[in-house]
Write a protein that holds these residues in place. Structure first.
Motif, PDB file in Angstrom:
ATOM      1  N   VAL A  90      51.418 -19.046 -25.810  1.00 38.28           N
ATOM      2  CA  VAL A  90      50.211 -19.586 -25.179  1.00 38.28           C
ATOM      3  C   VAL A  90      49.059 -18.661 -25.536  1.00 38.28           C
ATOM      4  O   VAL A  90      49.138 -17.443 -25.362  1.00 38.28           O
ATOM      5  N   ARG A  91      47.962 -19.231 -26.049  1.00 37.57           N
ATOM      6  CA  ARG A  91      46.784 -18.463 -26.463  1.00 37.57           C
ATOM      7  C   ARG A  91      45.680 -18.591 -25.418  1.00 37.57           C
ATOM      8  O   ARG A  91      45.456 -19.676 -24.861  1.00 37.57           O
ATOM      9  N   PHE A  92      44.982 -17.482 -25.194  1.00 36.53           N
ATOM     10  CA  PHE A  92      43.860 -17.445 -24.266  1.00 36.53           C
ATOM     11  C   PHE A  92      42.631 -16.975 -25.035  1.00 36.53           C
ATOM     12  O   PHE A  92      42.651 -15.931 -25.685  1.00 36.53           O
ATOM     13  N   ILE A  93      41.572 -17.763 -24.971  1.00 38.87           N
ATOM     14  CA  ILE A  93      40.365 -17.529 -25.780  1.00 38.87           C
ATOM     15  C   ILE A  93      39.198 -17.225 -24.857  1.00 38.87           C
ATOM     16  O   ILE A  93      38.907 -17.986 -23.916  1.00 38.87           O
ATOM     17  N   LEU A  94      38.512 -16.109 -25.120  1.00 41.63           N
ATOM     18  CA  LEU A  94      37.358 -15.716 -24.318  1.00 41.63           C
ATOM     19  C   LEU A  94      36.168 -16.594 -24.665  1.00 41.63           C
ATOM     20  O   LEU A  94      35.871 -16.837 -25.841  1.00 41.63           O
ATOM     21  N   ARG A  95      35.436 -17.044 -23.630  1.00 38.00           N
ATOM     22  CA  ARG A  95      34.278 -17.910 -23.883  1.00 38.00           C
ATOM     23  C   ARG A  95      33.065 -17.444 -23.067  1.00 38.00           C
ATOM     24  O   ARG A  95      32.300 -18.249 -22.535  1.00 38.00           O
ATOM     25  N   SER A  96      32.863 -16.150 -22.961  1.00 33.14           N
ATOM     26  CA  SER A  96      31.733 -15.619 -22.211  1.00 33.14           C
ATOM     27  C   SER A  96      30.425 -15.868 -22.961  1.00 33.14           C
ATOM     28  O   SER A  96      30.338 -15.645 -24.172  1.00 33.14           O
ATOM     29  N   ALA A  97      29.399 -16.305 -22.243  1.00 30.29           N
ATOM     30  CA  ALA A  97      28.102 -16.581 -22.867  1.00 30.29           C
ATOM     31  C   ALA A  97      27.384 -15.294 -23.245  1.00 30.29           C
ATOM     32  O   ALA A  97      26.564 -15.282 -24.155  1.00 30.29           O
ATOM     33  N   GLU A  98      27.681 -14.198 -22.551  1.00 33.56           N
ATOM     34  CA  GLU A  98      27.079 -12.904 -22.822  1.00 33.56           C
ATOM     35  C   GLU A  98      28.168 -11.858 -23.006  1.00 33.56           C
ATOM     36  O   GLU A  98      29.289 -12.030 -22.507  1.00 33.56           O
TER      37      GLU A  98
END
Length: 235
Positions: A90-98
């Motif tokens: 299972v992959r977890f991808i960071l999606r922070s705008a900053e």
């Protein structure tokens, strides 16, 4: 536990014991007790093992801690069939705008859903949920293997507080001990986020004049250490 709660638990157990079929537990086991995602890499993965003797659906989700509800993680796949004795990545991808300024804490939930019995017999399928922490680390933040040493413990009268001025998530046991005297106080949870200040439950005993706090930290990767004694300052 009050009488109402005891009676409710007893009724549930009786239903299970008298159910005209079988009771099963489905278990999905993540390979590590914590996921650390480096912002510089942008993603991290974890293998989940199906420990049951039958195929099951692995359902994965991300839960926020109450103090940080910003959605920061995407995951794939959210649902996957896993054969008995097999693993699913299972992959977890960071999606922070900053860019991250401090470490952030999330929870990952892995749940196995057993298939229905093809014989048509009545059965209860107990789905075992594995819930582990995920620490999201800023790209240029140095690794600190002892982040609990940054905590500042203070006493004002009979009230004890803890403050985390560091950019690190600090994980530790629910309770701490005041020394000397051995008075136990409750933190209320097992982590202190960057910039947080918490007031512990309970009251310090003025007659013992505690000088230290004995805490029981957990390392970033989930290993508990015996204890650490931190100074307790008086405001």
């Amino acid at each position: 536990m009050n009488a109402f709660t005891r009676n409710a638990i007893t009724r549930v157990l009786l239903v299970f014991l008298l159910w005209p079929g079988s009771i099963r537990a489905a278990g999905m086991v993540p390979e590590t007790p914590v996921l650390v995602l480096d912002e510089g890499l942008g993603e991290a993965g974890i293998n989940v093992f199906n420990s049951e003797p039958h195929p099951a659906l692995l359902h994965t989700s991300v839960e926020d801690v109450p103090q940080d509800t910003e959605p920061l993680l995407l995951l794939t796949p959210p649902v996957a069939r896993v054969e008995p004795g097999a693993t699913q990545r299972v992959r977890f991808i960071l999606r922070s705008a900053e860019p991250l300024k401090t470490e952030r804490l999330k929870r990952l939930v892995f749940e196995g859903i057993a298939p229905q019995d093809s014989t048509g017999k009545a059965q209860v399928s107990l789905s075992v949920r594995q819930n582990i922490p995920a620490i999201l680390r800023p790209a240029r933040l140095p690794v600190d293997r002892e982040p609990w040493k940054h905590l500042v413990w203070s006493r004002q009268g009979t009230e004890v507080k803890v403050r985390n001025p560091s950019p690190y998530v600090v994980r530790l046991g629910h309770s701490v001990m005041l020394l000397p005297g051995g008075k136990e106080m409750d933190l209320g949870r097992t982590y202190v986020l960057p910039g947080e200040q918490l007031t512990l439950s309970g009251m310090a005993e003025p007659s013992h004049l505690p000088l230290q706090v004995r805490l029981f930290p957990v390392t970033t990767y989930g290993f508990a250490i015996a204890h650490f004694d931190a100074p307790l300052v008086t405001d």
